[in-house]
Design a protein around this motif. Structure first.
Motif, mmCIF file in Angstrom:
data_model
loop_
_atom_site.group_PDB
_atom_site.id
_atom_site.type_symbol
_atom_site.label_atom_id
_atom_site.label_comp_id
_atom_site.label_asym_id
_atom_site.label_seq_id
_atom_site.Cartn_x
_atom_site.Cartn_y
_atom_site.Cartn_z
ATOM 1 N N PHE A 269 18.859 66.756 43.717
ATOM 2 C CA PHE A 269 19.519 66.543 45.002
ATOM 3 C C PHE A 269 18.529 66.543 46.162
ATOM 4 O O PHE A 269 17.620 67.378 46.236
ATOM 5 N N SER A 270 18.735 65.593 47.068
ATOM 6 C CA SER A 270 17.985 65.518 48.321
ATOM 7 C C SER A 270 18.989 65.274 49.444
ATOM 8 O O SER A 270 19.715 64.268 49.423
ATOM 9 N N TYR A 271 19.018 66.158 50.407
ATOM 10 C CA TYR A 271 20.002 66.029 51.481
ATOM 11 C C TYR A 271 19.823 64.728 52.255
ATOM 12 O O TYR A 271 20.812 64.023 52.539
ATOM 13 N N SER A 272 18.599 64.377 52.603
ATOM 14 C CA SER A 272 18.374 63.165 53.400
ATOM 15 C C SER A 272 18.768 61.920 52.619
ATOM 16 O O SER A 272 19.383 60.997 53.184
ATOM 17 N N ASP A 273 18.443 61.849 51.313
ATOM 18 C CA ASP A 273 18.842 60.695 50.496
ATOM 19 C C ASP A 273 20.359 60.610 50.386
ATOM 20 O O ASP A 273 20.937 59.521 50.456
ATOM 21 N N SER A 423 17.412 82.449 50.830
ATOM 22 C CA SER A 423 16.848 81.110 50.999
ATOM 23 C C SER A 423 17.958 80.078 51.127
ATOM 24 O O SER A 423 19.038 80.229 50.553
ATOM 25 N N ILE A 424 17.666 79.008 51.886
ATOM 26 C CA ILE A 424 18.521 77.823 51.969
ATOM 27 C C ILE A 424 17.667 76.641 51.523
ATOM 28 O O ILE A 424 16.630 76.357 52.130
ATOM 29 N N CYS A 425 18.113 75.948 50.463
ATOM 30 C CA CYS A 425 17.276 74.933 49.820
ATOM 31 C C CYS A 425 18.092 73.657 49.597
ATOM 32 O O CYS A 425 18.812 73.542 48.596
ATOM 33 N N TRP A 426 17.972 72.692 50.498
ATOM 34 C CA TRP A 426 18.748 71.453 50.406
ATOM 35 C C TRP A 426 17.998 70.345 49.669
ATOM 36 O O TRP A 426 18.501 69.209 49.614
ATOM 37 N N TYR A 427 16.829 70.666 49.126
ATOM 38 C CA TYR A 427 16.052 69.660 48.397
ATOM 39 C C TYR A 427 15.592 70.263 47.076
ATOM 40 O O TYR A 427 14.951 71.322 47.050
ATOM 41 N N TYR A 428 15.927 69.571 45.989
ATOM 42 C CA TYR A 428 15.603 70.082 44.658
ATOM 43 C C TYR A 428 14.097 70.168 44.435
ATOM 44 O O TYR A 428 13.606 71.140 43.857
ATOM 45 N N GLU A 429 13.356 69.152 44.879
ATOM 46 C CA GLU A 429 11.928 69.066 44.566
ATOM 47 C C GLU A 429 11.055 69.295 45.798
ATOM 48 O O GLU A 429 9.956 68.773 45.888
ATOM 49 N N ALA A 430 11.533 70.056 46.742
ATOM 50 C CA ALA A 430 10.749 70.337 47.950
ATOM 51 C C ALA A 430 10.905 71.806 48.313
ATOM 52 O O ALA A 430 11.725 72.525 47.747
ATOM 53 N N ALA A 431 10.091 72.238 49.253
ATOM 54 C CA ALA A 431 10.177 73.630 49.706
ATOM 55 C C ALA A 431 11.534 73.881 50.352
ATOM 56 O O ALA A 431 12.165 72.976 50.912
ATOM 57 N N CYS A 432 11.981 75.118 50.272
ATOM 58 C CA CYS A 432 13.268 75.479 50.860
ATOM 59 C C CYS A 432 13.221 75.336 52.384
ATOM 60 O O CYS A 432 12.166 75.508 53.012
ATOM 61 N N ASP A 433 14.364 75.020 52.969
ATOM 62 C CA ASP A 433 14.462 74.921 54.423
ATOM 63 C C ASP A 433 14.131 76.261 55.071
ATOM 64 O O ASP A 433 13.476 76.312 56.126
ATOM 65 N N TYR A 434 14.623 77.339 54.457
ATOM 66 C CA TYR A 434 14.360 78.693 54.948
ATOM 67 C C TYR A 434 14.126 79.629 53.769
ATOM 68 O O TYR A 434 14.794 79.513 52.735
ATOM 69 N N ARG A 435 13.185 80.540 53.928
ATOM 70 C CA ARG A 435 13.026 81.691 53.031
ATOM 71 C C ARG A 435 12.899 82.907 53.943
ATOM 72 O O ARG A 435 11.874 83.097 54.618
ATOM 73 N N ILE A 436 13.932 83.720 53.984
ATOM 74 C CA ILE A 436 14.041 84.780 54.988
ATOM 75 C C ILE A 436 13.953 86.134 54.302
ATOM 76 O O ILE A 436 14.805 86.478 53.470
ATOM 77 N N THR A 437 12.957 86.893 54.632
ATOM 78 C CA THR A 437 12.818 88.246 54.104
ATOM 79 C C THR A 437 13.675 89.189 54.946
ATOM 80 O O THR A 437 13.418 89.388 56.140
ATOM 81 N N VAL A 438 14.693 89.755 54.317
ATOM 82 C CA VAL A 438 15.592 90.679 55.012
ATOM 83 C C VAL A 438 15.074 92.106 54.904
ATOM 84 O O VAL A 438 15.010 92.845 55.893
#
Length: 460
Positions: A269-273, A423-438
């Motif tokens: 999955f790719s959000y932009s595609d 993490s929020i990851c809208w792309y299967y083969e790319a870095a996550c949009d966010y990786r948040i250390t709580v």
């Protein structure tokens, strides 16, 4: 098959090729509503634009009516023997034409599948892939059932002599995706386990003729489900059913060990595609795109009306826990709260792609030796007595929303050490949009427990 398998999507009707009616019905999984577009045209020439076109409805939201799970016979007061008698037909020997007329009057042919055409079973009518030691009932010669390796997915083929065919009837308790599916041929009913009341007896009918009744008990501490499944074939609205088949009767099934890392529903999955593909097909508004996105990624199945605000500006961890006194601002759209008992972390994660916030949480119940964690309604519960301390644990919702955490018990003290990342990851083969250390190697205190507790069930 549901109502939408027949009626949803794009459709067009023409009267003399002049008057044209087009409609589109979109069935939202997340919202309890349909999105409906209705367009009317008058066209006097085949190869020129229509003379007149107007929208009666355009992406109008219409509420869904409550679904009736027990659809009765299409013919009022139907009785098979009366039906054959009125037509002077031998009820024991229907011709092909008689069958077609009967299927039409019963309104069942459109639901027929091919599931039972090539069914293979052992001589005892059971084909079991379940490795658990369970006692299965003897089935009548007209019934063959398959128990899959999850032990909670049962699919049966029931021969109905008067209808001269076998019908597929099944129940799948998918513990890892927290979903219960029952079906008769192509007709399906799906229910999230979060909305099923354990122990409730429910029935699902195909136009009164084929019926499946089921009951599920959640034996939480035994890590089992107790299942009952009954299949029925009824040829009259006035008389008892002609076939009653007990498939399971209070049979205990071990819960399947689950990998809580849900993968992407759409491969690679790719959000932009995805967005470009949707807009190339139709001029969707932003709200319509979000509705399709939530549905097609299947995350809408697990979303609930949570206490999270739709949006917030301060990305912080608020804490009433004295063990956590100084928290830096969080590096992403997350607001979290750590309660005064220091035993839970409850977060709201805002995602600009869907313009809403999702609840992500961990709760440690040291008094009952249970840890709960999840994303929205995609939740897990595990005993601390068999918890893998120090290992990284992960929960993924549709591959997109990810919770990572580690928990270490300090036996010599009354504390835990916890690390938690969202993490929020809208792309299967790319870095996550966010990786948040709580949290990172923070201390959580165990609760002070009252060990003089009564029985879980009063009066036992």
């Amino acid at each position: 098959m549901t109502y939408c398998d027949k009626q949803c999507g794009d459709h067009e009707f023409r009267l003399l090729n002049v008057f044209r009616l087009r409609y589109n019905i979109y069935d939202s999984l997340h919202q309890n509503e349909y999105l409906v577009t209705l367009e009317v045209s008058v066209c006097w020439e085949s190869y020129k634009p229509c003379a007149w076109t107007t929208y009666i409805l355009k992406n109008t939201r219409l509420p869904k009516q409550p679904r009736n799970l027990q659809n009765d016979f299409r013919v009022a007061d139907f009785d098979f023997l009366d039906w054959t008698s009125e037509r002077s037909i031998d009820s024991r020997n229907l011709s092909s034409l008689d069958l077609l007329r009967l299927y039409n009057d019963l309104d069942i042919e459109s639901y027929f599948s091919n599931e039972c055409e090539n069914s293979t079973v052992h001589s005892d009518s059971w084909n079991s892939e379940c490795l658990a030691s369970i006692s299965l009932p003897v089935l009548p010669p007209t019934t063959k059932c398959h128990l899959f390796n999850s032990c909670t997915f049962i699919s049966c083929c029931v021969e109905v002599p008067v209808l001269q065919r076998s019908f597929n009837m099944f129940m799948n308790l998918d513990a890892c995706n927290l979903k219960l599916t029952v079906g008769i041929e192509k007709l399906l009913f799906e229910q999230m386990l979060s909305s099923y009341q354990w122990g409730t007896k429910k029935s699902f009918w195909l136009n009164g003729i084929l019926r499946i009744s089921y009951q599920v008990h959640n034996l939480q501490y035994a890590k089992k489900y107790r299942l009952s499944v009954l299949l029925e074939v009824c040829m009259s609205s006035k008389k008892p059913c002609v076939q009653n088949i007990t498939v399971l009767d209070n049979v205990d099934m071990l819960k399947e060990e689950c990998d809580w890392r849900q993968n992407y529903t759409i491969p690679s999955f790719s959000y932009s595609d995805w967005r470009i593909s949707k807009l190339n097909h139709y001029d969707y508004s932003e709200q319509e795109l979000i509705l399709h996105l939530i549905d097609e990624t299947r995350i809408g199945l697990y979303m609930e009306q949570s206490s999270c605000p739709k949006h917030f500006v301060d990305n912080i961890l608020l804490s009433d826990c004295p063990k956590i006194t100084s928290i830096d601002p969080l590096d992403g759209p997350v607001r979290c709260y750590n309660n005064g008992h220091c035993s839970s972390v409850d977060c709201c994660v805002y995602d600009e792609k869907i313009l809403t916030s999702l609840n992500v949480f961990i709760n440690i119940d040291s008094c009952n030796d249970v840890i709960d964690g999840g994303i929205e309604k995609y939740k897990f519960s595990k005993s601390l007595l068999e918890f893998d301390w120090k290992a990284e644990h992960e929960i993924y919702l549709g591959g997109i929303y990810q919770l990572h955490f580690q928990l270490e018990e300090l036996p010599g003290s009354n504390n835990y050490i916890i690390s938690m990342e969202i993490s929020i990851c809208w792309y299967y083969e790319a870095a996550c949009d966010y990786r948040i250390t709580v949290l990172e190697n923070n201390i959580l205190a165990k609760e002070n427990c009252d060990w003089k507790r009564p029985f879980l069930k009063p009066g036992i």
